[in-house]
Write a protein that holds these residues in place. Structure first.
Motif, PDB file in Angstrom:
ATOM      1  N   ILE A 180     -14.894  66.269 107.476  1.00 14.21           N
ATOM      2  CA  ILE A 180     -15.702  65.327 108.262  1.00 14.21           C
ATOM      3  C   ILE A 180     -17.068  65.082 107.620  1.00 14.21           C
ATOM      4  CG2 ILE A 180     -16.849  64.983 110.490  1.00 14.21           C
ATOM      5  CD1 ILE A 180     -14.475  66.322 111.817  1.00 14.21           C
ATOM      6  N   PRO A 181     -17.782  66.127 107.144  1.00 15.64           N
ATOM      7  CA  PRO A 181     -19.046  65.847 106.446  1.00 15.64           C
ATOM      8  C   PRO A 181     -18.878  64.926 105.239  1.00 15.64           C
ATOM      9  CG  PRO A 181     -18.945  68.153 107.028  1.00 15.64           C
ATOM     10  CD  PRO A 181     -17.594  67.572 107.354  1.00 15.64           C
TER      11      PRO A 181
ATOM     12  N   ASN B  23     -24.618  49.546 109.029  1.00 12.56           N
ATOM     13  CA  ASN B  23     -23.700  48.743 109.850  1.00 12.56           C
ATOM     14  C   ASN B  23     -22.272  49.230 109.604  1.00 12.56           C
ATOM     15  OD1 ASN B  23     -25.460  46.403 110.996  1.00 12.56           O
ATOM     16  ND2 ASN B  23     -26.018  46.540 108.834  1.00 12.56           N
ATOM     17  N   GLY B  24     -21.954  50.357 110.182  1.00 10.76           N
ATOM     18  CA  GLY B  24     -20.627  50.921 109.923  1.00 10.76           C
ATOM     19  C   GLY B  24     -20.226  51.919 110.973  1.00 10.76           C
ATOM     20  N   TRP B  25     -19.466  52.911 110.569  1.00 10.44           N
ATOM     21  CA  TRP B  25     -18.924  53.890 111.497  1.00 10.44           C
ATOM     22  C   TRP B  25     -19.944  54.952 111.893  1.00 10.44           C
ATOM     23  CZ3 TRP B  25     -13.885  54.902 108.233  1.00 10.44           C
ATOM     24  CH2 TRP B  25     -13.069  53.765 108.323  1.00 10.44           C
ATOM     25  N   TYR B  26     -20.845  55.290 110.985  1.00 10.20           N
ATOM     26  CA  TYR B  26     -21.815  56.353 111.280  1.00 10.20           C
ATOM     27  C   TYR B  26     -23.022  55.776 112.020  1.00 10.20           C
ATOM     28  CZ  TYR B  26     -24.341  60.749 110.527  1.00 10.20           C
ATOM     29  OH  TYR B  26     -25.009  61.938 110.709  1.00 10.20           O
ATOM     30  N   TRP B  27     -23.614  54.727 111.445  1.00  9.81           N
ATOM     31  CA  TRP B  27     -24.646  53.958 112.144  1.00  9.81           C
ATOM     32  C   TRP B  27     -24.099  52.557 112.388  1.00  9.81           C
ATOM     33  CZ3 TRP B  27     -27.666  55.785 107.428  1.00  9.81           C
ATOM     34  CH2 TRP B  27     -28.239  57.048 107.685  1.00  9.81           C
ATOM     35  N   THR B  28     -24.158  52.107 113.610  1.00  9.89           N
ATOM     36  CA  THR B  28     -23.695  50.753 113.902  1.00  9.89           C
ATOM     37  C   THR B  28     -24.794  49.721 113.683  1.00  9.89           C
ATOM     38  OG1 THR B  28     -24.272  51.037 116.246  1.00  9.89           O
ATOM     39  CG2 THR B  28     -22.007  51.577 115.573  1.00  9.89           C
ATOM     40  N   ASP B  29     -26.058  50.166 113.766  1.00 10.33           N
ATOM     41  CA  ASP B  29     -27.175  49.235 113.584  1.00 10.33           C
ATOM     42  C   ASP B  29     -28.453  50.033 113.357  1.00 10.33           C
ATOM     43  OD1 ASP B  29     -28.553  46.892 113.362  1.00 10.33           O
ATOM     44  OD2 ASP B  29     -28.653  46.497 115.518  1.00 10.33           O
ATOM     45  N   VAL B  30     -29.393  49.418 112.630  1.00 11.55           N
ATOM     46  CA  VAL B  30     -30.727  49.989 112.425  1.00 11.55           C
ATOM     47  C   VAL B  30     -31.726  48.896 112.747  1.00 11.55           C
ATOM     48  CG1 VAL B  30     -32.330  51.075 110.806  1.00 11.55           C
ATOM     49  CG2 VAL B  30     -29.876  51.525 110.606  1.00 11.55           C
TER      50      VAL B  30
ATOM     51  N   TRP C 211     -20.638  60.698 116.312  1.00 13.17           N
ATOM     52  CA  TRP C 211     -20.331  61.584 117.426  1.00 13.17           C
ATOM     53  C   TRP C 211     -19.228  62.561 117.077  1.00 13.17           C
ATOM     54  CZ3 TRP C 211     -24.071  61.872 120.612  1.00 13.17           C
ATOM     55  CH2 TRP C 211     -24.873  60.749 120.864  1.00 13.17           C
ATOM     56  N   VAL C 212     -18.275  62.140 116.259  1.00 17.03           N
ATOM     57  CA  VAL C 212     -17.255  63.078 115.769  1.00 17.03           C
ATOM     58  C   VAL C 212     -17.922  64.165 114.931  1.00 17.03           C
ATOM     59  CG1 VAL C 212     -15.281  63.330 114.212  1.00 17.03           C
ATOM     60  CG2 VAL C 212     -15.359  61.429 115.834  1.00 17.03           C
ATOM     61  N   SER C 213     -18.874  63.755 114.096  1.00 11.33           N
ATOM     62  CA  SER C 213     -19.603  64.721 113.265  1.00 11.33           C
ATOM     63  C   SER C 213     -20.411  65.681 114.122  1.00 11.33           C
ATOM     64  CB  SER C 213     -20.525  63.974 112.293  1.00 11.33           C
ATOM     65  OG  SER C 213     -21.270  64.875 111.509  1.00 11.33           O
ATOM     66  N   VAL C 214     -21.033  65.176 115.195  1.00 12.51           N
ATOM     67  CA  VAL C 214     -21.818  66.035 116.094  1.00 12.51           C
ATOM     68  C   VAL C 214     -20.920  67.076 116.761  1.00 12.51           C
ATOM     69  CG1 VAL C 214     -23.091  66.073 118.276  1.00 12.51           C
ATOM     70  CG2 VAL C 214     -23.681  64.411 116.515  1.00 12.51           C
ATOM     71  N   LEU C 215     -19.778  66.635 117.295  1.00 12.97           N
ATOM     72  CA  LEU C 215     -18.865  67.567 117.961  1.00 12.97           C
ATOM     73  C   LEU C 215     -18.332  68.609 116.983  1.00 12.97           C
ATOM     74  CD1 LEU C 215     -16.861  65.119 120.268  1.00 12.97           C
ATOM     75  CD2 LEU C 215     -18.644  66.744 120.942  1.00 12.97           C
ATOM     76  N   SER C 216     -18.012  68.157 115.774  1.00 11.04           N
ATOM     77  CA  SER C 216     -17.545  69.095 114.758  1.00 11.04           C
ATOM     78  C   SER C 216     -18.633  70.109 114.414  1.00 11.04           C
ATOM     79  CB  SER C 216     -17.127  68.330 113.495  1.00 11.04           C
ATOM     80  OG  SER C 216     -16.845  69.222 112.435  1.00 11.04           O
ATOM     81  N   SER C 217     -19.875  69.639 114.304  1.00  8.73           N
ATOM     82  CA  SER C 217     -20.988  70.531 113.965  1.00  8.73           C
ATOM     83  C   SER C 217     -21.212  71.564 115.062  1.00  8.73           C
ATOM     84  CB  SER C 217     -22.264  69.712 113.740  1.00  8.73           C
ATOM     85  OG  SER C 217     -22.123  68.853 112.626  1.00  8.73           O
TER      86      SER C 217
END
Length: 290
Positions: free
Chosen positions: A102-103, A116-123, A143-149
């Motif tokens: 996942i990382p 503009n993607g899966w990790y950040w949708t917008d800045v 959020w998947v990365s957060v739960l995994s962490s």
């Protein structure tokens, strides 16, 4: 310089110092992984400090992209540190490699897709000032990365605490310190994700790293890992003390505890055995007689 920038810069410097400490104590269980963990925190906190300087949005996005490898590496390294420290062999190299899937996907996503993607949708820019603050909107991969962490940090913590639970009585006081060190990062990150406080997670990890470093390298916590201790060492009828080259007590068995009571790890053996200096004759490492 703002307070947040100064705090992050100080945390980065502290993380670098802890990495040096870990590198110099590389024989201790988990010290190599601990060093890598502190270097990941150095990347996270150091770039966080730079990110909060008055820079253009494009520059900040670039800094944030290089910051992500440090952020997503902390939890796997925390887990692997617990694995090495507890010396649990049941995990195969394939399982250890799996914690990086996942990382790795997250790092690829932020560099390929940007903001503009899966990790950040917008800045988005929060003010008209091009050097003002920006806000990141998180996508499903974040959020998947957060739960995994969270899961990896929790599992790594359980490994360390399980090892401590099985340690001698004189080390039990360290369990409280380790438990606190485990909770601090999770509490700080949960508070940030709930938008209650700024992101103090990297500073919290550095504080926890300091507690781990103090316990491992200053207080000799389980430096000689008590393998099969309950079946052998504590069953000796004679009192046994384990000393370092400076005659400081690293460990002792149950019979020795009955002789002198509970000792603080790392203390001089002469404090427990007043006749010790007369026995060894000052600086002599060996002595004749019983």
């Amino acid at each position: 310089m703002s307070f947040d920038v100064a705090l992050l810069a100080t945390t980065a410097a502290f993380s670098l110092w802890l990495a040096v400490v870990g590198a110099t104590r590389r024989r201790a269980p988990g010290a190599g992984t601990f060093t890598l963990l502190m270097l990941a925190l150095l990347v996270w906190t150091g770039l966080s400090a730079v990110h909060r300087l008055p820079l253009s949005p494009d520059t900040r996005l670039l800094i944030a992209q290089f910051q992500v490898p440090g952020i997503v590496s902390v939890a796997p390294l925390w887990f692997l540190f617990g694995l090495r420290y507890a010396r649990k062999p049941r995990y195969s190299p394939a399982w250890e490699a799996a914690v990086w899937i996942i990382p790795l996907i997250a790092v690829i996503a932020v560099f390929v897709q940007g903001g503009n993607g899966w990790y950040w949708t917008d800045v988005r820019q929060l003010t008209d000032d091009p050097t003002g603050a920006v806000e990141y909107f998180y996508g499903p991969l974040f959020w998947v990365s957060v739960l995994s962490s969270y899961g990896l940090v929790f599992c790594g913590t359980l490994l360390v605490l399980r090892s401590l639970r099985e340690s001698p009585l004189q080390y039990r006081g360290q369990v409280i310190a380790m438990a606190i060190a485990s909770v601090i990062p999770l509490a700080a990150n949960a508070s940030y994700l709930a938008r209650l406080t700024p992101d103090y997670t990297p500073m919290a990890f550095a504080v926890s790293g300091g507690i781990f470093a103090w316990s491992l390298f200053r207080r000799y916590l389980l430096n000689p890992m008590p393998v099969a201790r309950g079946m052998l060492f504590d069953r000796f009828v004679d009192g046994v003390f384990v000393l370092d080259s400076d005659y400081r007590v690293l460990d002792y068995n149950e019979a020795a505890r009955e002789m002198v009571g509970t000792l603080t790890p790392g203390g001089p053996v002469a404090d427990a055995l007043p006749w010790w200096t007369r026995l060894v004759g000052g600086d002599t490492r060996q002595a004749d007689g019983p």
